[in-house]
Motif scaffolding. Structure first.
Motif, PDB file in Angstrom:
ATOM      1  N   TYR A 192       0.583  -1.118   0.209  1.00 51.38           N
ATOM      2  CA  TYR A 192      -0.079   0.060  -0.029  1.00 51.38           C
ATOM      3  C   TYR A 192       0.934   1.344   0.005  1.00 51.38           C
ATOM      4  N   LEU A 193       1.940   1.098   0.462  1.00 53.75           N
ATOM      5  CA  LEU A 193       3.092   2.424   0.353  1.00 53.75           C
ATOM      6  C   LEU A 193       4.083   2.542  -0.720  1.00 53.75           C
ATOM      7  N   GLY A 194       4.472   1.190  -0.962  1.00 56.33           N
ATOM      8  CA  GLY A 194       5.609   1.093  -1.829  1.00 56.33           C
ATOM      9  C   GLY A 194       5.286   1.007  -3.371  1.00 56.33           C
ATOM     10  N   THR A 195       4.368  -0.059  -3.464  1.00 57.62           N
ATOM     11  CA  THR A 195       4.176  -0.054  -4.935  1.00 57.62           C
ATOM     12  C   THR A 195       2.979   0.822  -5.669  1.00 57.62           C
ATOM     13  N   GLN A 196       3.046   1.059  -7.051  1.00 58.66           N
ATOM     14  CA  GLN A 196       2.315   1.910  -7.783  1.00 58.66           C
ATOM     15  C   GLN A 196       0.765   1.199  -7.700  1.00 58.66           C
ATOM     16  N   PRO A 197      -0.032   2.094  -7.300  1.00 60.06           N
ATOM     17  CA  PRO A 197      -1.509   1.532  -7.096  1.00 60.06           C
ATOM     18  C   PRO A 197      -2.118   0.696  -7.974  1.00 60.06           C
ATOM     19  N   SER A 198      -1.833   1.107  -9.283  1.00 59.36           N
ATOM     20  CA  SER A 198      -2.304   0.403 -10.446  1.00 59.36           C
ATOM     21  C   SER A 198      -1.612  -1.083 -10.402  1.00 59.36           C
ATOM     22  N   VAL A 199      -0.501  -1.245  -9.969  1.00 56.56           N
ATOM     23  CA  VAL A 199       0.307  -2.572 -10.048  1.00 56.56           C
ATOM     24  C   VAL A 199      -0.248  -3.497  -8.820  1.00 56.56           C
ATOM     25  N   ARG A 200      -0.369  -2.606  -7.717  1.00 56.13           N
ATOM     26  CA  ARG A 200      -1.200  -3.537  -6.562  1.00 56.13           C
ATOM     27  C   ARG A 200      -2.652  -4.000  -6.861  1.00 56.13           C
ATOM     28  N   ARG A 201      -3.263  -3.279  -7.410  1.00 57.41           N
ATOM     29  CA  ARG A 201      -4.743  -3.485  -8.133  1.00 57.41           C
ATOM     30  C   ARG A 201      -4.889  -4.506  -8.893  1.00 57.41           C
ATOM     31  N   SER A 202      -3.830  -4.666  -9.821  1.00 54.71           N
ATOM     32  CA  SER A 202      -4.210  -5.427 -11.099  1.00 54.71           C
ATOM     33  C   SER A 202      -3.284  -6.824 -10.808  1.00 54.71           C
ATOM     34  N   ASN A 203      -2.266  -6.654  -9.673  1.00 53.71           N
ATOM     35  CA  ASN A 203      -1.516  -7.943  -9.642  1.00 53.71           C
ATOM     36  C   ASN A 203      -1.680  -8.498  -8.200  1.00 53.71           C
ATOM     37  N   TYR A 204      -2.560  -8.115  -7.686  1.00 52.58           N
ATOM     38  CA  TYR A 204      -2.868  -8.344  -5.872  1.00 52.58           C
ATOM     39  C   TYR A 204      -2.215  -9.944  -5.753  1.00 52.58           C
ATOM     40  N   GLN A 205      -3.187 -10.926  -6.152  1.00 52.55           N
ATOM     41  CA  GLN A 205      -2.824 -12.134  -6.059  1.00 52.55           C
ATOM     42  C   GLN A 205      -1.564 -12.821  -6.353  1.00 52.55           C
ATOM     43  N   LEU A 206      -1.078 -12.364  -7.712  1.00 52.41           N
ATOM     44  CA  LEU A 206       0.399 -12.546  -8.077  1.00 52.41           C
ATOM     45  C   LEU A 206       1.296 -12.269  -6.874  1.00 52.41           C
ATOM     46  N   LEU A 207       1.247 -11.058  -6.450  1.00 54.26           N
ATOM     47  CA  LEU A 207       2.203 -10.458  -5.538  1.00 54.26           C
ATOM     48  C   LEU A 207       2.329 -11.514  -4.330  1.00 54.26           C
ATOM     49  N   LEU A 208       1.066 -11.726  -3.694  1.00 53.55           N
ATOM     50  CA  LEU A 208       0.995 -12.666  -2.539  1.00 53.55           C
ATOM     51  C   LEU A 208       1.483 -13.958  -2.783  1.00 53.55           C
ATOM     52  N   LYS A 209       1.132 -14.309  -3.961  1.00 48.17           N
ATOM     53  CA  LYS A 209       1.956 -15.692  -4.199  1.00 48.17           C
ATOM     54  C   LYS A 209       3.274 -15.693  -4.179  1.00 48.17           C
ATOM     55  N   THR A 210       3.757 -14.689  -4.946  1.00 48.36           N
ATOM     56  CA  THR A 210       5.240 -14.486  -5.103  1.00 48.36           C
ATOM     57  C   THR A 210       6.043 -14.373  -3.553  1.00 48.36           C
ATOM     58  N   TYR A 211       5.286 -13.677  -2.605  1.00 52.19           N
ATOM     59  CA  TYR A 211       5.655 -13.462  -1.302  1.00 52.19           C
ATOM     60  C   TYR A 211       5.744 -14.774  -0.747  1.00 52.19           C
ATOM     61  N   HIS A 212       4.679 -15.504  -0.768  1.00 47.69           N
ATOM     62  CA  HIS A 212       4.335 -16.974  -0.032  1.00 47.69           C
ATOM     63  C   HIS A 212       5.498 -17.879  -0.575  1.00 47.69           C
ATOM     64  N   ASP A 213       5.567 -17.891  -1.776  1.00 46.51           N
ATOM     65  CA  ASP A 213       6.339 -19.020  -2.405  1.00 46.51           C
ATOM     66  C   ASP A 213       7.866 -18.724  -1.882  1.00 46.51           C
ATOM     67  N   SER A 214       8.352 -17.433  -1.823  1.00 48.45           N
ATOM     68  CA  SER A 214       9.763 -17.091  -1.196  1.00 48.45           C
ATOM     69  C   SER A 214       9.885 -17.569   0.138  1.00 48.45           C
ATOM     70  N   LEU A 215       8.690 -17.117   0.992  1.00 45.85           N
ATOM     71  CA  LEU A 215       8.977 -17.673   2.303  1.00 45.85           C
ATOM     72  C   LEU A 215       9.041 -19.052   2.476  1.00 45.85           C
ATOM     73  N   VAL A 216       8.129 -19.847   1.858  1.00 47.78           N
ATOM     74  CA  VAL A 216       7.983 -21.194   2.301  1.00 47.78           C
ATOM     75  C   VAL A 216       9.175 -21.965   1.654  1.00 47.78           C
ATOM     76  N   ARG A 217       9.865 -21.377   0.613  1.00 49.42           N
ATOM     77  CA  ARG A 217      11.078 -21.956  -0.189  1.00 49.42           C
ATOM     78  C   ARG A 217      12.308 -21.626   1.047  1.00 49.42           C
ATOM     79  N   THR A 218      12.426 -20.571   1.361  1.00 44.25           N
ATOM     80  CA  THR A 218      13.385 -20.193   2.380  1.00 44.25           C
ATOM     81  C   THR A 218      13.345 -21.137   3.666  1.00 44.25           C
ATOM     82  N   LEU A 219      12.157 -21.471   4.281  1.00 45.48           N
ATOM     83  CA  LEU A 219      11.838 -22.103   5.542  1.00 45.48           C
ATOM     84  C   LEU A 219      12.261 -23.543   5.281  1.00 45.48           C
TER      85      LEU A 219
END
Length: 404
Positions: free
Chosen positions: A288-315
């Protein structure tokens, strides 16, 4: 070559590259006005003599916490310089050892720590500019490529922190909750005052079609504060909690680029507000503070999946044996934090991406309980309606009725 000869060669090489003496010393502001409100950031440039006699230039960043006025009192109360130096000198060192243990050859997600001076509330750090890193201008925000890279880094950072916690190196008892979600004065001074400031601007300068929305946005303080504080305590309802950055947005990260100007590396900055919380608090701040608003709105699920994949892969990579969060759990926690995300976006995002270097006066905000200190003029800058409008309408429709 035997061991003794190799040892002599390596010691000689180390002596040759080590700083033997300083010939000249200069310091200049590392950031322009309006880019940092809690610290004075200086770039220290040295002309030095190395151990082999060669003259070279070295540069470092000195960060001195502002301790004057009401804002400075808060900084002193939380001893943020000591907090940040602890993260760099202890937590990051252990993360480096962890990477070495598992033969992880990636660059670290932080810069090198040099020195902490408690008398001056200052720390000295590696100058990442010298290694080819730079900040994306705050007015621009992060596009999809930058956002994906940053979320991969954030997932890895949280994963390593959780592994260190499992090993007993990180304790949640060492980190205080963020008082912005419990201190009534701070709630009124910052998030509530920010929303009220936007509500006035909508009625006074966004045109007749926004007047009614502005009136709806003028919500009473008590129900706002109740909802805000409840949302901020969401970590008590989640299974997966970890040491988080605490102030994760685009100005607190730097990127490295390849020859085609594509981002290939990220490092996080400003570890002044470490907290033990749901990692989704960092993700919310970032989206909400770092990404361009249009990027967040259009790619919200992709961005969450990107974060989750990295978290689980690291664990998995670093041998975590506890329960890992599912993507559904991360998504549900993000949904619980949507109120926080929309408040900081509607109220604070304009001050981060405006052209003005005087978006708000922290001293005035703290001494007037938010009655003064926000610069309403920034909400009249070109493009603000297009950037903020969709989320303001979303916020009013989803959350305002429950606060009336």
């Amino acid at each position: 070559m035997d061991k003794e000869v190799l040892e002599v060669v390596l010691k000689k090489l180390d002596r040759e590259s080590r700083i033997a003496s300083i010939i000249d010393f200069q310091s200049v502001p590392a950031l322009p006005k309006g880019e940092n409100y809690t610290s004075t950031i200086l770039r220290i440039t040295l002309k030095v003599v190395l151990g082999n006699g060669r003259i070279a230039k070295k540069s470092f960043i000195m960060k001195q916490i502002i301790t004057e006025g009401s804002g400075g009192e808060i900084m002193k109360q939380f001893n943020v310089a000591k907090q940040e130096s602890h993260v760099y000198s202890v937590i990051h060192k252990e993360m480096t050892y962890l990477m070495e243990e598992f033969e992880d050859t990636d660059e670290t997600l932080w810069c090198n720590f040099i020195h902490y001076d408690p008398r001056l509330s200052s720390i000295v750090l590696e100058d990442l500019n010298a290694s080819g890193y730079s900040v994306v201008p705050r007015q621009k925000g992060l596009d999809l490529d930058h956002a994906i890279l940053a979320l991969r880094g954030l997932g890895k950072y949280h994963g390593m922190a959780k592994v260190l916690e499992e090993r007993g190196i990180i304790s949640k008892d060492n980190y205080k909750p963020n008082e912005i979600y419990s201190n009534t004065k701070l709630v009124k001074t910052i998030p509530y005052a920010a929303i009220s400031n936007v509500a006035r601007a909508l009625q006074e300068s966004w045109g007749p079609e926004w007047i009614e929305t502005g009136k709806k946005l003028m919500v009473p303080f008590d129900p706002f504060a109740e909802k805000w504080c409840k949302a901020g305590k969401v970590y008590t309802e989640t299974k997966f909690t970890v040491l988080i950055h605490g102030d994760c947005w685009s100005n607190n990260m730097m990127f490295k680029y390849d020859f085609q100007k594509r981002p290939i590396g990220v490092k996080f900055l400003d570890y002044q507000m470490p907290q033990y919380n749901t990692p989704c608090m960092d993700v919310t701040n970032f989206l909400y503070l770092g990404t361009q608003p249009s990027v967040r709105r259009s790619n919200y699920q992709l961005l969450l999946k990107t974060y989750h994949d990295s978290l689980v892969r690291t664990l998995d990579k670093f041998g975590f044996t506890g329960t890992k969060p599912t993507l559904e759990e991360i998504t549900n926690t993000m949904n619980q934090l949507e109120f926080v995300g929309l408040v900081i976006f509607v109220g604070l995002y304009p001050g981060l991406i405006c052209a003005s270097t005087e978006a708000f006066d922290m001293e005035k905000l703290l001494t007037t309980d938010g009655e003064e200190g926000f610069n309403e003029e920034i909400l009249r800058e070109p493009g603000m309606i297009e950037k903020l409008g969709p989320d303001i309408i979303d916020f009013v429709e989803k959350y305002v009725p429950s606060m009336k």
